[in-house]
Design an enzyme around this catalytic site. Structure first.
Site, mmCIF file in Angstrom:
data_model
loop_
_atom_site.group_PDB
_atom_site.id
_atom_site.type_symbol
_atom_site.label_atom_id
_atom_site.label_comp_id
_atom_site.label_asym_id
_atom_site.label_seq_id
_atom_site.Cartn_x
_atom_site.Cartn_y
_atom_site.Cartn_z
ATOM 1 N N GLU A 48 6.990 66.234 75.475
ATOM 2 C CA GLU A 48 7.386 67.151 74.407
ATOM 3 C C GLU A 48 6.635 66.953 73.089
ATOM 4 O O GLU A 48 7.232 66.548 72.082
ATOM 5 C CB GLU A 48 8.895 67.039 74.155
ATOM 6 C CG GLU A 48 9.721 67.402 75.364
ATOM 7 C CD GLU A 48 11.218 67.477 75.082
ATOM 8 O OE1 GLU A 48 11.658 67.053 73.995
ATOM 9 O OE2 GLU A 48 11.951 67.967 75.951
ATOM 10 N N TYR A 90 16.222 72.974 78.353
ATOM 11 C CA TYR A 90 17.664 72.807 78.203
ATOM 12 C C TYR A 90 18.357 74.107 77.844
ATOM 13 O O TYR A 90 19.544 74.274 78.095
ATOM 14 C CB TYR A 90 17.958 71.770 77.117
ATOM 15 C CG TYR A 90 17.565 70.360 77.521
ATOM 16 C CD1 TYR A 90 18.506 69.507 78.078
ATOM 17 C CD2 TYR A 90 16.271 69.899 77.374
ATOM 18 C CE1 TYR A 90 18.174 68.224 78.482
ATOM 19 C CE2 TYR A 90 15.917 68.607 77.770
ATOM 20 C CZ TYR A 90 16.872 67.782 78.319
ATOM 21 O OH TYR A 90 16.533 66.517 78.718
ATOM 22 N N GLU A 102 12.770 67.768 82.947
ATOM 23 C CA GLU A 102 14.051 67.462 82.303
ATOM 24 C C GLU A 102 14.915 68.715 82.264
ATOM 25 O O GLU A 102 14.428 69.797 81.954
ATOM 26 C CB GLU A 102 13.892 66.995 80.840
ATOM 27 C CG GLU A 102 13.397 65.599 80.674
ATOM 28 C CD GLU A 102 13.286 65.171 79.204
ATOM 29 O OE1 GLU A 102 14.017 65.703 78.348
ATOM 30 O OE2 GLU A 102 12.442 64.303 78.935
ATOM 31 N N HIS A 113 6.565 58.638 75.655
ATOM 32 C CA HIS A 113 7.811 59.352 75.349
ATOM 33 C C HIS A 113 8.305 58.819 73.996
ATOM 34 O O HIS A 113 9.377 58.247 73.886
ATOM 35 C CB HIS A 113 8.824 59.156 76.479
ATOM 36 C CG HIS A 113 9.959 60.139 76.500
ATOM 37 N ND1 HIS A 113 10.359 60.780 77.652
ATOM 38 C CD2 HIS A 113 10.785 60.588 75.525
ATOM 39 C CE1 HIS A 113 11.394 61.569 77.384
ATOM 40 N NE2 HIS A 113 11.673 61.470 76.092
ATOM 41 N N ARG A 128 11.933 59.523 86.951
ATOM 42 C CA ARG A 128 10.933 59.693 85.903
ATOM 43 C C ARG A 128 11.220 58.698 84.790
ATOM 44 O O ARG A 128 12.265 58.771 84.136
ATOM 45 C CB ARG A 128 10.974 61.136 85.381
ATOM 46 C CG ARG A 128 10.055 61.366 84.214
ATOM 47 C CD ARG A 128 9.959 62.837 83.801
ATOM 48 N NE ARG A 128 9.102 62.925 82.630
ATOM 49 C CZ ARG A 128 9.489 63.338 81.430
ATOM 50 N NH1 ARG A 128 10.701 63.796 81.226
ATOM 51 N NH2 ARG A 128 8.651 63.322 80.411
HETATM 52 C C1 FCB Z 1 14.609 65.933 75.246
HETATM 53 C C2 FCB Z 1 13.956 64.560 75.222
HETATM 54 C C3 FCB Z 1 14.790 63.488 75.862
HETATM 55 C C4 FCB Z 1 16.247 63.653 75.547
HETATM 56 C C5 FCB Z 1 16.713 65.037 75.863
HETATM 57 C C6 FCB Z 1 18.172 65.287 75.658
HETATM 58 O O1 FCB Z 1 14.126 66.688 74.180
HETATM 59 O O2 FCB Z 1 12.715 64.609 75.869
HETATM 60 O O3 FCB Z 1 14.281 62.249 75.457
HETATM 61 O O4 FCB Z 1 16.472 63.328 74.231
HETATM 62 O O5 FCB Z 1 15.987 65.963 75.102
#
Ligand code: FCB
Length: 452
Positions: free
Chosen positions: A163, A300, A355, A118, A74
């Site tokens: 995001e 995350y 991600e 991005h 990606r």
């Molecule tokens: C996300 C972002 C990516 C990177 C990760 C750790 O929020 O999309 O660019 O910074 O966190």
């Protein structure tokens, strides 16, 4: 026990975080180029000026991806590299770079998944009002058409925005990301509305320009509330918390996703924002609600339902001693079960983990290797939860680890290392970490190595 044969094992990165070459071959200036010059905003004054120099070293990087056996990569395209003023003039040399990269990926058996935006927004457009100017939706759609016309004979997977919660929230409310401003709540909601319009118009533009059938999605932050237990009542409570909007904040799922999937803003969000709700013209919600093919989820960390009810600002509610990553994010693997389940139930689309990853304090050991057992443990735990979703028939197309390599982590500079590949910030030398070698085994065994 394994993942389906068709599962996309991937890794991700973003243009400004790895490319460098910020003023080469006709690239225009982005808001991140400008922001990084401002004193005090980035850890130790770092910038993305050189980053990983991926612009010049992409062949070596693709070779490392191939060594790992990645099925998907990606990447994002830098809008001002392709259109230096953001609109109008096209910079062919910028497009050539992405064409070379895509060709190299395909020749190595790696499917490119492209994110149009991005965060490296054209400075020229920022000076014309940026996301506050409603024209941004047309500008973005024009850029999408340029890119897709050029690359869609080879590229079949597209994402519009990465995001929106973060580039609007941190960039335009907190001022900690580019462009580093603090709008009023009313202005913020207007910028967010234009962001949604830009998404919708870009989806239309992608479909109109695509030279073969393609899959289109977006990659919002998927914010997951994890149930305390698995009784129906606890699950229902976590689902409710995942999708509720009691507070007037853009740090939510539904303010962004309900317009995109249902063509309406959530009632509780409208009530929470009250008089700050933006002007919505007749056609707007129909424009925003374009059919999509998958739900991309960047995730995350999550909240635990009971602690979320207690938690105060500046405290994420996890108890003392809960495992945390180098950047202090709580380790919460269950997000990769509950997230796909809740988002699939609500929005009905296949899920792609666009991600997920972990920052560790990695260094090169005396033996010349980079030992990162915590990253291996982190990924294995998350894949186990994701596998549970898959085994319960929730459609999950793939998993993109963030990130393929250590890179410029926005306001944190090069402090945070998320990569499967270690990058020496001074020499730019690349080295597969233990986790990169392990990921190769995971891919080769369709996930078995992580599940057993
Ligand atoms: C996300 C972002 C990516 C990177 C990760 C750790 O929020 O999309 O660019 O910074 O966190």
């Amino acid at each position: 026990m394994s993942f389906p044969e068709t599962f996309v094992w991937g890794a991700a990165a973003a243009s400004y975080q790895i490319e460098g070459a910020v003023d080469m071959d006709g690239k225009g200036v982005s808001t991140w180029d400008v922001f990084c010059q401002r004193p005090g905003v980035i850890w130790h004054g770092h910038t993305g000026g050189v980053a990983c120099d991926h612009y010049h070293r992409y062949e070596e990087d693709v070779a490392l991806m191939a060594e790992m056996g990645l099925r998907g990569y990606r990447l994002s395209v830098s809008w001002p590299r392709v259109m230096p003023e953001g609109t109008g003039r096209i910079n062919d040399r910028g497009l050539d770079f992405y064409e070379r990269l895509v060709d190299r990926l395909l020749a190595s058996g790696i499917e490119p998944w492209i994110t149009l935006f991005h965060w490296d927004f054209p400075q020229a457009l920022y000076e014309r009002g940026g996301w506050l100017n409603r024209d941004v939706a047309d500008w973005f759609a024009d850029y999408a058409a340029v890119l897709v016309s050029r690359l869609s004979d080879r590229v079949r997977h597209w994402m519009t925005l990465n995001e929106p919660q973060v580039f609007i929230g941190m960039g335009h409310r907190d001022g900690t990301h580019a462009p580093g401003i603090r709008l009023t709540p009313r202005e913020l909601l207007r910028a967010a509305h234009h962001t949604l319009l830009a998404h919708g118009q870009a989806v239309r533009a992608i479909r109109a320009a695509a030279r073969q059938p393609c899959a289109v999605g977006c990659a919002p932050v998927g914010q997951v509330t994890i149930p305390d237990g698995e009784s129906p009542a606890e699950v229902a409570e976590a689902r409710r918390l995942t999708f509720e909007m009691r507070e007037p904040t853009l740090w939510t799922n539904t303010w962004w996703m309900d317009p995109i999937f249902f063509g309406r803003y959530p009632e509780d969000g409208l009530a929470a924002f009250g008089r700050d709700v933006p002007e919505v013209r007749d056609e707007d919600l129909r424009t925003i609600q374009q059919p999509l093919d998958f739900f991309g989820m960047n995730s995350y960390m999550g909240y635990l339902a009971s602690s979320r009810l207690r938690h105060k600002a500046a405290d994420d509610g996890w108890p003392p001693g809960h495992p945390r990553t180098a950047c202090n994010w709580p380790v919460t693997p269950a997000i990769l079960y509950w997230g796909p389940r809740f988002f699939h139930e609500r929005y009905g689309l296949p899920i792609v983990i666009t991600e997920n990853g972990v920052s560790c304090r990695d260094w090169v050991s005396l033996d010349g290797a980079v030992h990162d057992p915590m990253r291996i443990d982190f990924i294995a735990r998350h894949l186990r939860c994701l596998h549970r979703a898959v085994s319960e028939q929730i459609p999950v197309w793939g998993y993109f680890y963030w990130s393929i390599m250590d890179n410029f982590e926005w306001a944190e500079g090069y402090k945070e290392r998320f990569g499967l590949v270690h990058v020496d910030s001074r020499t730019l030398e690349r080295r597969l970490k233990d986790s990169g070698h392990w990921y190769r085994q995971v891919i080769a065994t369709h996930g078995r190595v992580a599940l057993e």
